[in-house]
Design an enzyme around this catalytic site. Structure first.
Site, PDB file in Angstrom:
ATOM      1  N   ALA A   7      32.000  33.116  51.126  1.00 36.83           N
ATOM      2  CA  ALA A   7      31.944  31.476  50.706  1.00 36.83           C
ATOM      3  C   ALA A   7      33.675  31.487  51.062  1.00 36.83           C
ATOM      4  O   ALA A   7      34.165  31.848  50.186  1.00 36.83           O
ATOM      5  CB  ALA A   7      31.584  30.391  49.955  1.00 36.83           C
ATOM      6  N   GLY A   8      34.484  31.288  52.559  1.00 35.50           N
ATOM      7  CA  GLY A   8      35.680  31.791  52.483  1.00 35.50           C
ATOM      8  C   GLY A   8      36.508  30.005  52.390  1.00 35.50           C
ATOM      9  O   GLY A   8      35.562  29.563  52.728  1.00 35.50           O
ATOM     10  N   ASN A   9      37.295  30.292  52.601  1.00 37.28           N
ATOM     11  CA  ASN A   9      38.554  28.934  52.402  1.00 37.28           C
ATOM     12  C   ASN A   9      38.145  28.000  53.887  1.00 37.28           C
ATOM     13  O   ASN A   9      38.242  27.553  54.268  1.00 37.28           O
ATOM     14  CB  ASN A   9      40.442  29.120  52.755  1.00 37.28           C
ATOM     15  CG  ASN A   9      39.982  29.347  50.935  1.00 37.28           C
ATOM     16  OD1 ASN A   9      40.328  28.619  50.099  1.00 37.28           O
ATOM     17  ND2 ASN A   9      41.117  30.961  51.089  1.00 37.28           N
ATOM     18  N   THR A  10      38.038  28.919  55.199  1.00 39.72           N
ATOM     19  CA  THR A  10      37.749  27.879  56.264  1.00 39.72           C
ATOM     20  C   THR A  10      36.198  27.922  56.353  1.00 39.72           C
ATOM     21  O   THR A  10      35.860  26.998  56.946  1.00 39.72           O
ATOM     22  CB  THR A  10      38.347  29.034  57.335  1.00 39.72           C
ATOM     23  OG1 THR A  10      39.917  29.272  57.031  1.00 39.72           O
ATOM     24  CG2 THR A  10      38.222  27.776  58.576  1.00 39.72           C
ATOM     25  N   VAL A  13      29.852  32.106  55.091  1.00 39.63           N
ATOM     26  CA  VAL A  13      28.944  32.731  56.391  1.00 39.63           C
ATOM     27  C   VAL A  13      27.425  33.055  55.720  1.00 39.63           C
ATOM     28  O   VAL A  13      27.564  33.710  54.064  1.00 39.63           O
ATOM     29  CB  VAL A  13      29.350  34.534  56.969  1.00 39.63           C
ATOM     30  CG1 VAL A  13      28.577  35.240  57.300  1.00 39.63           C
ATOM     31  CG2 VAL A  13      30.734  33.860  57.466  1.00 39.63           C
ATOM     32  N   GLY A 108      40.941  37.978  44.975  1.00 37.90           N
ATOM     33  CA  GLY A 108      39.740  37.672  45.603  1.00 37.90           C
ATOM     34  C   GLY A 108      38.052  38.352  45.597  1.00 37.90           C
ATOM     35  O   GLY A 108      38.343  39.112  45.856  1.00 37.90           O
ATOM     36  N   ALA A 109      37.846  37.972  45.385  1.00 37.35           N
ATOM     37  CA  ALA A 109      36.130  38.538  45.394  1.00 37.35           C
ATOM     38  C   ALA A 109      36.074  38.532  46.701  1.00 37.35           C
ATOM     39  O   ALA A 109      35.261  39.884  47.098  1.00 37.35           O
ATOM     40  CB  ALA A 109      34.423  36.973  45.165  1.00 37.35           C
ATOM     41  N   ASP A 110      36.411  37.911  47.935  1.00 36.10           N
ATOM     42  CA  ASP A 110      36.114  38.545  48.911  1.00 36.10           C
ATOM     43  C   ASP A 110      36.623  40.000  49.238  1.00 36.10           C
ATOM     44  O   ASP A 110      36.194  41.086  49.964  1.00 36.10           O
ATOM     45  CB  ASP A 110      36.684  37.295  50.521  1.00 36.10           C
ATOM     46  CG  ASP A 110      37.650  37.335  50.095  1.00 36.10           C
ATOM     47  OD1 ASP A 110      38.281  37.191  49.131  1.00 36.10           O
ATOM     48  OD2 ASP A 110      38.642  36.746  51.170  1.00 36.10           O
ATOM     49  N   ARG A 111      37.753  40.063  48.851  1.00 41.62           N
ATOM     50  CA  ARG A 111      38.852  41.015  48.543  1.00 41.62           C
ATOM     51  C   ARG A 111      38.360  42.364  48.173  1.00 41.62           C
ATOM     52  O   ARG A 111      38.306  44.104  48.249  1.00 41.62           O
ATOM     53  CB  ARG A 111      40.442  41.258  48.363  1.00 41.62           C
ATOM     54  CG  ARG A 111      40.737  40.035  48.918  1.00 41.62           C
ATOM     55  CD  ARG A 111      42.034  39.832  48.780  1.00 41.62           C
ATOM     56  NE  ARG A 111      43.293  40.723  48.453  1.00 41.62           N
ATOM     57  CZ  ARG A 111      44.633  40.456  48.747  1.00 41.62           C
ATOM     58  NH1 ARG A 111      45.243  39.714  48.102  1.00 41.62           N
ATOM     59  NH2 ARG A 111      45.182  41.247  49.475  1.00 41.62           N
TER      60      ARG A 111
END
Length: 258
Positions: A7-10, A13, A108-111
């Site tokens: 879950a990203g800002n835009t 997925v 950030g978790a995604d990073r």
């Protein structure tokens, strides 16, 4: 089967992962107000259209940089998949890598997920570039430690700011200029394409050069995100493109948690 959610800002997925391989993936615009019920209607239809059975999903793993979206995604997992729900970075899914920065809880978790996946795939000094809402540059040491990085405005954000602040400038698509050999535009649209696109390429190349000089050792540049392939066609700065890096990282975290 695993359902991995980034879950990203835009965008959010969703990907089905079986035996470590991505079987299918879908994306939807991020909206923290979207309920678990709304996610379920959309996602179950897509799963069926792709020929899968939602009942096969026994675990859901989520990485998010949008805290307000997390609750509804957890509702989706528990109510509509009746699945074990794992949150990346929370027990039992610990990072198990060294975040060598003063405030590791702010990364950030995604990073972090990208760092885990990139190091697993390429165990050497790395610069990971992720083209998302923001463009992030992350440095991963040869031992897998996260060393820090850079956050720059994403190219779409840059274009939106330009168009909204200048009344007479038109909205243009994110693409390479038609004449890729010239950086002198003769129309307003040409000049905007050159400024946005080649300006962004110059930023990427310049920052990577400075990062490599600071690292002091050869570093492989790994690129991910929707615009990675577009830029790859117009620069030789990337060594490898991993389009599904975050989902791969989530699958790896799931396997480690087992």
């Amino acid at each position: 089967m695993l359902l991995a959610i980034d879950a990203g800002n835009t965008n959010v997925v969703f990907a089905l992962v079986r035996d470590g391989e991505i079987a299918a993936r879908w994306r939807i615009a991020t909206d923290p107000r979207r309920t678990g019920d709304e996610y379920a209607v959309w996602l179950h239809n897509l799963i069926t259209l792709e020929g899968f059975d939602a009942k096969e999903v026994d675990t859901v793993i989520i990485a998010t940089v949008v805290p307000r979206a997390l609750h509804n995604l957890e509702v989706l997992a528990s109510k509509y998949f009746d699945a074990e729900t794992l949150i990346a970075g929370q027990p039992p899914v610990e990072w198990n890598i060294r975040l060598d920065v003063p405030e590791p809880h702010t990364v950030g978790a995604d990073r972090v997920v990208n760092a885990i996946a990139a190091h697993s795939l390429h165990p050497e000094d790395l610069i990971v570039i992720d083209f998302g809402t923001a463009t992030t540059f992350d440095v991963i040491d040869y031992d897998g430690s996260y060393k820090g990085g850079i956050i720059a405005p994403g190219i779409n954000l840059s274009l939106d700011a330009l168009v909204s602040a200048a009344a007479k400038l038109p909205r243009i698509a994110i693409e390479a200029p038609t004449d890729t050999k010239s950086v002198i535009g003769v129309t307003t649209e040409d000049q905007m394409h050159i400024g946005v696109f080649w300006g962004y390429v110059a930023m990427i190349e310049g920052l990577v050069a400075r990062m490599k000089a600071e690292i002091g050792r050869p570093a492989k540049v790994v690129s991910t995100g929707g615009l990675a392939e577009l830029f790859d066609e117009n620069t030789d700065i990337f060594d490898v493109i991993e389009p599904d890096l975050t989902i791969q990282g989530l699958a790896m975290l799931y396997q480690r948690s087992r």
